[in-house]
Design a protein around this motif. Structure first.
Motif, PDB file in Angstrom:
ATOM      1  N   LYS A  66     -76.660 -34.225  89.673  1.00  0.00           N
ATOM      2  CA  LYS A  66     -77.997 -33.732  89.963  1.00  0.00           C
ATOM      3  C   LYS A  66     -78.026 -32.989  91.293  1.00  0.00           C
ATOM      4  CE  LYS A  66     -80.687 -37.198  87.447  1.00  0.00           C
ATOM      5  NZ  LYS A  66     -81.637 -38.333  87.561  1.00  0.00           N
ATOM      6  N   GLY A  67     -78.716 -31.867  91.283  1.00  0.00           N
ATOM      7  CA  GLY A  67     -78.866 -31.096  92.513  1.00  0.00           C
ATOM      8  C   GLY A  67     -77.795 -30.047  92.720  1.00  0.00           C
ATOM      9  N   ARG A  68     -76.625 -30.221  92.111  1.00  0.00           N
ATOM     10  CA  ARG A  68     -75.543 -29.245  92.255  1.00  0.00           C
ATOM     11  C   ARG A  68     -75.304 -28.449  90.979  1.00  0.00           C
ATOM     12  NH1 ARG A  68     -70.357 -30.456  93.251  1.00  0.00           N
ATOM     13  NH2 ARG A  68     -70.435 -32.454  92.158  1.00  0.00           N
ATOM     14  N   PHE A  69     -75.489 -29.102  89.840  1.00  0.00           N
ATOM     15  CA  PHE A  69     -75.220 -28.464  88.558  1.00  0.00           C
ATOM     16  C   PHE A  69     -76.538 -28.215  87.831  1.00  0.00           C
ATOM     17  CE2 PHE A  69     -70.668 -30.292  87.834  1.00  0.00           C
ATOM     18  CZ  PHE A  69     -70.284 -29.765  89.050  1.00  0.00           C
ATOM     19  N   THR A  70     -76.592 -27.101  87.106  1.00  0.00           N
ATOM     20  CA  THR A  70     -77.768 -26.769  86.312  1.00  0.00           C
ATOM     21  C   THR A  70     -77.324 -26.313  84.931  1.00  0.00           C
ATOM     22  OG1 THR A  70     -78.994 -26.061  88.280  1.00  0.00           O
ATOM     23  CG2 THR A  70     -79.852 -25.380  86.132  1.00  0.00           C
ATOM     24  N   ILE A  71     -77.861 -26.977  83.904  1.00  0.00           N
ATOM     25  CA  ILE A  71     -77.582 -26.574  82.531  1.00  0.00           C
ATOM     26  C   ILE A  71     -78.761 -25.764  82.021  1.00  0.00           C
ATOM     27  CG2 ILE A  71     -78.517 -28.706  81.512  1.00  0.00           C
ATOM     28  CD1 ILE A  71     -76.257 -28.522  79.409  1.00  0.00           C
ATOM     29  N   SER A  72     -78.471 -24.716  81.286  1.00  0.00           N
ATOM     30  CA  SER A  72     -79.520 -23.873  80.721  1.00  0.00           C
ATOM     31  C   SER A  72     -79.024 -23.289  79.411  1.00  0.00           C
ATOM     32  CB  SER A  72     -79.905 -22.753  81.694  1.00  0.00           C
ATOM     33  OG  SER A  72     -78.791 -21.911  81.945  1.00  0.00           O
ATOM     34  N   SER A  73     -79.942 -22.679  78.689  1.00  0.00           N
ATOM     35  CA  SER A  73     -79.538 -22.093  77.417  1.00  0.00           C
ATOM     36  C   SER A  73     -80.259 -20.783  77.178  1.00  0.00           C
ATOM     37  CB  SER A  73     -79.816 -23.059  76.260  1.00  0.00           C
ATOM     38  OG  SER A  73     -81.210 -23.252  76.097  1.00  0.00           O
ATOM     39  N   ASP A  74     -79.633 -19.956  76.416  1.00  0.00           N
ATOM     40  CA  ASP A  74     -80.239 -18.724  75.922  1.00  0.00           C
ATOM     41  C   ASP A  74     -80.116 -18.807  74.406  1.00  0.00           C
ATOM     42  OD1 ASP A  74     -80.873 -16.174  75.028  1.00  0.00           O
ATOM     43  OD2 ASP A  74     -79.945 -15.192  76.758  1.00  0.00           O
ATOM     44  N   ASN A  75     -81.171 -19.273  73.774  1.00  0.00           N
ATOM     45  CA  ASN A  75     -81.094 -19.499  72.337  1.00  0.00           C
ATOM     46  C   ASN A  75     -80.911 -18.201  71.547  1.00  0.00           C
ATOM     47  OD1 ASN A  75     -81.969 -22.005  73.422  1.00  0.00           O
ATOM     48  ND2 ASN A  75     -82.710 -22.592  71.406  1.00  0.00           N
ATOM     49  N   ALA A  76     -81.379 -17.102  72.096  1.00  0.00           N
ATOM     50  CA  ALA A  76     -81.207 -15.817  71.413  1.00  0.00           C
ATOM     51  C   ALA A  76     -79.729 -15.447  71.334  1.00  0.00           C
ATOM     52  CB  ALA A  76     -81.993 -14.731  72.124  1.00  0.00           C
ATOM     53  N   LYS A  77     -78.968 -15.906  72.325  1.00  0.00           N
ATOM     54  CA  LYS A  77     -77.528 -15.634  72.352  1.00  0.00           C
ATOM     55  C   LYS A  77     -76.720 -16.832  71.880  1.00  0.00           C
ATOM     56  CE  LYS A  77     -77.781 -12.327  76.186  1.00  0.00           C
ATOM     57  NZ  LYS A  77     -77.303 -11.989  77.551  1.00  0.00           N
ATOM     58  N   ASN A  78     -77.404 -17.906  71.512  1.00  0.00           N
ATOM     59  CA  ASN A  78     -76.720 -19.130  71.070  1.00  0.00           C
ATOM     60  C   ASN A  78     -75.698 -19.590  72.115  1.00  0.00           C
ATOM     61  OD1 ASN A  78     -78.133 -19.107  68.620  1.00  0.00           O
ATOM     62  ND2 ASN A  78     -76.599 -17.779  67.674  1.00  0.00           N
ATOM     63  N   THR A  79     -76.116 -19.547  73.353  1.00  0.00           N
ATOM     64  CA  THR A  79     -75.199 -19.841  74.452  1.00  0.00           C
ATOM     65  C   THR A  79     -75.821 -20.836  75.420  1.00  0.00           C
ATOM     66  OG1 THR A  79     -74.184 -17.656  74.287  1.00  0.00           O
ATOM     67  CG2 THR A  79     -73.869 -18.830  76.352  1.00  0.00           C
ATOM     68  N   VAL A  80     -75.001 -21.753  75.879  1.00  0.00           N
ATOM     69  CA  VAL A  80     -75.388 -22.714  76.904  1.00  0.00           C
ATOM     70  C   VAL A  80     -74.565 -22.431  78.153  1.00  0.00           C
ATOM     71  CG1 VAL A  80     -75.330 -25.148  77.554  1.00  0.00           C
ATOM     72  CG2 VAL A  80     -76.070 -24.495  75.282  1.00  0.00           C
ATOM     73  N   TYR A  81     -75.191 -22.582  79.300  1.00  0.00           N
ATOM     74  CA  TYR A  81     -74.534 -22.300  80.572  1.00  0.00           C
ATOM     75  C   TYR A  81     -74.492 -23.546  81.445  1.00  0.00           C
ATOM     76  CZ  TYR A  81     -75.763 -17.595  79.036  1.00  0.00           C
ATOM     77  OH  TYR A  81     -75.909 -16.448  78.302  1.00  0.00           O
TER      78      TYR A  81
END
Length: 128
Positions: A66-81
């Motif tokens: 927590k605080g250092r890592f961030t998960i996100s997604s772009d569902n249009a690209k079917n990609t998670v970051y």
């Protein structure tokens, strides 16, 4: 079937940042959640990093991330970051993304056996 491909491997100095990507293909509609795990060198057990609910975008992190890592997604690209900041040498390892094809609760996120699909992993090396 869902196919996952990670990218973004790299060598970075301590304190630096790196962003990993995980592209999903196949039966995307069957995905409930996607997560990142990592495995440190020396055959250590796979460690949970973070989860994102594929359907509502809610996130959950391992306490130490927590605080250092961030998960996100772009569902249009079917990609998670996975955006990783303030990296430390102990963050070194192989990072893998995983997808769940069944509904999960927060106690399931950290359990590797709850995930049906895994990527091949991408190497992150943090030099001190």
């Amino acid at each position: 079937q869902v196919h996952l491909v990670e990218s973004g491997a790299g060598l970075v100095q301590a304190g630096g940042s790196l962003r990993l990507s995980c592209a999903a293909s196949g039966r995307i509609f069957s995905i409930y959640a996607m997560s990142w795990f990592r495995q440190a060198p020396g055959g250590k057990e796979r460690e949970f990093v973070a989860t994102i609910d594929w359907r509502d975008g809610s996130t959950y992190y391992a306490e130490s991330m927590k605080g250092r890592f961030t998960i996100s997604s772009d569902n249009a690209k079917n990609t998670v970051y996975l955006q990783m900041n303030s990296l430390k040498s102990e963050d070194t390892g192989v990072y893998s993304c995983a997808a769940a094809r069944s509904p999960m609760n927060r106690w399931d996120y950290e359990r590797t056996w709850k995930y049906a699909y895994w990527g091949q992993g991408t190497q992150v090396t943090v030099s001190s």
